[in-house]
Scaffold this motif. Sequence first.
Motif, short mmCIF file in Angstrom:
data_model
loop_
_atom_site.label_atom_id
_atom_site.label_comp_id
_atom_site.label_asym_id
_atom_site.label_seq_id
_atom_site.Cartn_x
_atom_site.Cartn_y
_atom_site.Cartn_z
N PRO A 126 0.81 -1.22 0.00
CA PRO A 126 0.00 0.00 0.00
C PRO A 126 0.85 1.28 0.00
O PRO A 126 0.52 2.24 -0.72
CB PRO A 126 -0.83 -0.11 1.29
N ASN A 127 1.92 1.28 0.79
CA ASN A 127 2.77 2.48 0.83
C ASN A 127 3.39 2.78 -0.53
O ASN A 127 3.49 3.93 -0.94
CB ASN A 127 3.86 2.32 1.89
N MET A 128 3.80 1.74 -1.24
CA MET A 128 4.36 1.91 -2.58
C MET A 128 3.30 2.46 -3.53
O MET A 128 3.58 3.34 -4.35
CB MET A 128 4.91 0.59 -3.09
N LEU A 129 2.07 1.94 -3.43
CA LEU A 129 0.98 2.43 -4.29
C LEU A 129 0.71 3.91 -4.04
O LEU A 129 0.47 4.68 -4.99
CB LEU A 129 -0.30 1.62 -4.04
N ILE A 130 0.77 4.32 -2.79
CA ILE A 130 0.55 5.73 -2.45
C ILE A 130 1.65 6.59 -3.07
O ILE A 130 1.38 7.67 -3.63
CB ILE A 130 0.48 5.92 -0.92
N GLN A 131 2.90 6.09 -3.01
CA GLN A 131 4.00 6.81 -3.67
C GLN A 131 3.75 6.99 -5.16
O GLN A 131 4.14 7.99 -5.75
CB GLN A 131 5.32 6.05 -3.47
N GLN A 132 3.08 6.01 -5.75
CA GLN A 132 2.85 6.01 -7.19
C GLN A 132 1.55 6.71 -7.58
O GLN A 132 1.19 6.74 -8.76
CB GLN A 132 2.86 4.58 -7.72
N GLY A 133 0.84 7.25 -6.59
CA GLY A 133 -0.34 8.05 -6.92
C GLY A 133 -1.68 7.53 -6.45
O GLY A 133 -2.71 8.16 -6.71
N ALA A 134 -1.70 6.35 -5.81
CA ALA A 134 -2.98 5.85 -5.27
C ALA A 134 -3.45 6.78 -4.16
O ALA A 134 -2.64 7.43 -3.48
CB ALA A 134 -2.80 4.44 -4.73
N LYS A 135 -4.75 6.85 -3.97
CA LYS A 135 -5.28 7.74 -2.93
C LYS A 135 -5.10 7.12 -1.56
O LYS A 135 -5.50 5.97 -1.31
CB LYS A 135 -6.76 8.04 -3.18
N LEU A 136 -4.49 7.87 -0.65
CA LEU A 136 -4.31 7.42 0.73
C LEU A 136 -5.66 7.44 1.44
O LEU A 136 -6.41 8.41 1.35
CB LEU A 136 -3.32 8.34 1.43
N VAL A 137 -5.97 6.35 2.14
CA VAL A 137 -7.28 6.21 2.79
C VAL A 137 -7.12 6.19 4.31
O VAL A 137 -6.45 5.31 4.86
CB VAL A 137 -7.99 4.92 2.32
N HIS A 138 -7.76 7.16 4.95
CA HIS A 138 -7.83 7.17 6.42
C HIS A 138 -9.20 6.69 6.89
O HIS A 138 -9.33 6.14 7.97
CB HIS A 138 -7.59 8.59 6.97
N SER A 139 -10.21 6.96 6.08
CA SER A 139 -11.59 6.59 6.43
C SER A 139 -12.40 6.39 5.16
O SER A 139 -11.94 6.71 4.05
CB SER A 139 -12.23 7.69 7.29
#
Length: 293
Positions: free
Chosen positions: A269-282
């Motif tokens: 997931p952290n790698m996906l966020i680096q690549q532009g995926a939306k970070l999800v908190h809720s």
Amino acid sequence: MYSSVRERLIHLHHCRGAGWKTIHRLLEIDPTFSSVFTLPSSALRTRLPLSSQQYTQFFQDLHSPHIESMIKTYKDKNIHVITIFDSDYPPLLKHIYEPPWVLYAKGNIRLLSSFKMISIVGTRHPTKEGIQSLRQLVPPLVANDWVIVSGLAIGIDTLAHEMAIENGGHTIAIIAGGFEHIYPRQNKRLADQLMGGHLILSEHPPHVRPQKWHFPLRNRIISGISLGTIVVQAKERSGSLITALLALEQGREVFAVPGPIFLEQSKGPNMLIQQGAKLVHSANDIFEEFSYI
């Protein structure tokens, strides 16, 4: 033998050697598939991208009365067969690369008409943080009428299905292989439950045993049937990451739940966020992306 294009397609889909490209080639030869069943073996052989052994099996199955009689039993077994030509074929799925020609469904097929589908995938070995993340995401999603899609695997997939049910929502499991060979075996009881008020979906006829190569193909359906994919804990190299990358290729939204940098399950997931995926908190982070619905 058969009176419609869809019936001929369903029979072809049961023939050994009839992969996606073979059926596509047959459709080019004859959009009705009718001549496929009447062409001499030698004439058909030259037109198909099959080895001699594959073609022998294919031609044998093409003219097998056993396959015809087996297909007739599906209705009594509450197995719904949906072809790409049918109106109840999932609309989003038609637009992916090499969409399944035929789907086999067991359970509540009305769920396939839902526009609000979202897939949740992740590791087979979730930590307590991963489980807690699901507990924060799934209840508000189902409360907002989202159908939870996953792959019936051990871990995050299983928990996503179970939490959807526990919270009064609906869920769809996309499986590798056919209904008669549920994998993993320990999820047989869950599968039976899903075949009741929920849904299990496969691109393989019921008698087909799951093979290793079925799983990455299954992943394209998980992402392709959904508006977006949420990754909750996954290694850098995993089926969950394959599903997320397929979602990107299909033009779908990708969401990722961040995690501690020292956890192996956080790397994906952290790698996906680096690549532009939306970070999800809720769940609100997901709702924001679909405010137009």
